[in-house]
Write a protein that holds these residues in place. Structure first.
Motif, short mmCIF file in Angstrom:
data_model
loop_
_atom_site.label_atom_id
_atom_site.label_comp_id
_atom_site.label_asym_id
_atom_site.label_seq_id
_atom_site.Cartn_x
_atom_site.Cartn_y
_atom_site.Cartn_z
N ASP A 131 13.37 9.03 11.30
CA ASP A 131 14.36 8.53 10.44
C ASP A 131 14.75 9.55 9.30
N ASP A 132 15.89 9.21 8.49
CA ASP A 132 16.04 10.37 7.56
C ASP A 132 15.29 10.02 6.32
N PRO A 133 14.67 11.26 5.93
CA PRO A 133 13.48 11.25 4.77
C PRO A 133 13.91 10.58 3.71
N GLU A 134 15.14 10.68 2.99
CA GLU A 134 15.60 10.24 1.85
C GLU A 134 15.75 8.76 2.15
N GLU A 135 16.43 8.13 3.14
CA GLU A 135 16.23 6.68 3.41
C GLU A 135 14.86 6.01 3.41
N MET A 136 14.03 7.00 3.93
CA MET A 136 12.93 6.19 4.13
C MET A 136 12.14 6.14 2.59
N ALA A 137 12.44 6.98 1.93
CA ALA A 137 11.68 7.17 0.75
C ALA A 137 12.25 6.11 -0.33
N GLU A 138 13.51 5.70 -0.21
CA GLU A 138 14.18 4.80 -0.98
C GLU A 138 13.39 3.38 -0.56
N GLU A 139 13.10 3.22 0.72
CA GLU A 139 12.65 1.91 1.30
C GLU A 139 11.00 1.91 1.11
N ASP A 140 10.50 3.10 0.74
CA ASP A 140 9.03 3.17 0.47
C ASP A 140 8.17 3.27 1.88
N ALA A 141 9.07 3.95 2.81
CA ALA A 141 8.43 4.07 4.10
C ALA A 141 7.89 5.33 4.17
N TRP A 142 6.87 5.77 5.02
CA TRP A 142 6.32 6.79 5.20
C TRP A 142 5.58 7.18 6.65
N TYR A 143 5.98 8.33 7.00
CA TYR A 143 5.18 8.69 8.39
C TYR A 143 3.80 9.31 8.06
N PRO A 144 2.90 8.95 9.01
CA PRO A 144 1.34 9.64 8.62
C PRO A 144 1.40 11.10 8.37
N LYS A 145 2.25 11.82 8.93
CA LYS A 145 2.19 13.16 9.00
C LYS A 145 2.56 13.71 7.29
N ASP A 146 3.32 12.78 6.91
CA ASP A 146 3.78 12.92 5.31
C ASP A 146 2.48 12.65 4.58
N ASP A 194 7.11 15.54 -3.41
CA ASP A 194 7.47 16.67 -3.84
C ASP A 194 6.15 17.20 -4.52
N GLU A 195 5.28 16.50 -5.19
CA GLU A 195 4.29 17.11 -6.08
C GLU A 195 2.82 17.13 -5.18
N HIS A 196 3.07 16.47 -4.09
CA HIS A 196 1.93 16.54 -2.98
C HIS A 196 0.60 15.70 -3.43
N TYR A 197 0.87 14.60 -3.86
CA TYR A 197 -0.15 13.83 -4.09
C TYR A 197 0.18 12.36 -3.95
N LEU A 198 -0.82 11.30 -4.14
CA LEU A 198 -0.42 9.89 -4.04
C LEU A 198 -1.72 9.45 -5.09
N THR A 199 -1.49 8.35 -5.42
CA THR A 199 -2.63 7.46 -6.31
C THR A 199 -3.08 6.69 -5.72
N LEU A 200 -4.44 6.39 -6.05
CA LEU A 200 -5.36 5.11 -5.66
C LEU A 200 -5.72 4.53 -6.78
N ASP A 201 -5.65 2.94 -6.35
CA ASP A 201 -6.28 1.78 -7.45
C ASP A 201 -7.24 1.10 -6.60
N PRO A 202 -8.47 1.53 -6.20
CA PRO A 202 -9.26 0.83 -5.31
C PRO A 202 -10.17 0.07 -6.32
N PRO A 203 -10.46 -1.20 -5.56
CA PRO A 203 -11.47 -2.15 -6.31
C PRO A 203 -12.92 -1.30 -6.57
N THR A 204 -13.59 -1.94 -7.59
CA THR A 204 -14.98 -1.21 -7.65
C THR A 204 -15.78 -1.34 -6.68
N GLY A 205 -16.50 -0.29 -6.10
CA GLY A 205 -17.27 -0.31 -4.74
C GLY A 205 -16.92 0.33 -3.70
N LEU A 206 -15.25 0.28 -3.70
CA LEU A 206 -14.80 0.93 -2.43
C LEU A 206 -14.89 2.28 -2.15
#
Length: 216
Positions: free
Chosen positions: A94-109, A200-212
């Motif tokens: 799919d078009d990457p810009e449309e996927m970004a707008e829908e918060d959809a991602w491919y594993p390779k991304d 674009d900045e090559h990162y993601l953020t995590l908010d895991p529960p304590t212990g995960l």
């Protein structure tokens, strides 16, 4: 199905592997590699071989006991369907810009992205650890309920007998005390635990529960 003499260069994503024939009229069972089977296997959808040289158009699709069963145009008997066993099929990305707008991602991304603690953690992690680097995404695993991010920890840790953790490089570690070195963790890929993805900045953020995530 059809033959393309000069397949266009396109980005293709694997969606299924054909399994055994189902019945006598050309249907096949498939192992799915997509979280959108209703869309990818809808009648009229076109699937491609890996090199893009052959296409298979879905005539009908259905589910039976959590399995998808497909019938391709031009595959009308058991001999023809058995000949497809083991074939992997793909769809156009799919078009990457449309996927970004829908918060959809491919594993390779996601593979290779740096994993950081979310700016405003709400699931139990201390706010003072916001922005800390946890590690790097090295795989995306399909789970029965949701996908899982496999994170290689920036600092592997050792689980001691009392349940506490120390850095794997610590001099306190005794190789003979049955300790366990933890190098990777699995995080469910859901909005609550993965609030932000920035390709674009090559990162993601995590908010895991304590212990995960050990020692976080």
């Amino acid at each position: 199905m059809s033959q393309q003499a000069d397949p266009q260069q396109r980005e293709l994503l694997r969606v299924c592997r054909i399994g055994r024939a189902q019945g006598l009229k050309g249907e096949v069972t498939v192992r799915t590699f997509t979280d959108e089977p209703e869309l990818r296997f809808a009648p009229g959808s076109v699937l491609y071989t890996k090199d893009g040289s052959r296409t298979y158009t879905i005539a009908r699709s259905r589910t039976f006991k959590d399995r998808w069963i497909l019938h391709f145009e031009g595959v009308d008997d058991r001999d023809a369907s058995e000949a497809l066993n083991g074939l992997e099929l793909y769809v156009e990305a799919d078009d990457p810009e449309e996927m970004a707008e829908e918060d959809a991602w491919y594993p390779k991304d996601l593979i290779g992205l740096e994993a950081r603690v979310a700016d405003n953690p709400a699931n139990g992690i201390e706010s003072g650890k916001a922005g800390n680097v946890i590690g790097k995404v090295v795989d995306v695993i399909d789970g029965p309920a949701q996908s899982l991010l496999k994170i290689r920890l920036a600092t592997p840790v050792i689980e001691q007998k009392d349940g506490s953790y120390i850095p794997a490089s610590s001099d306190e570690n005794d190789e003979n005390n049955d300790t366990k070195i933890i190098k990777t963790v699995l995080v469910p890929f859901v909005d609550e635990l993965v609030p932000d993805i920035n390709l674009d900045e090559h990162y993601l953020t995590l908010d895991p529960p304590t212990g995960l995530i050990p020692d976080l």
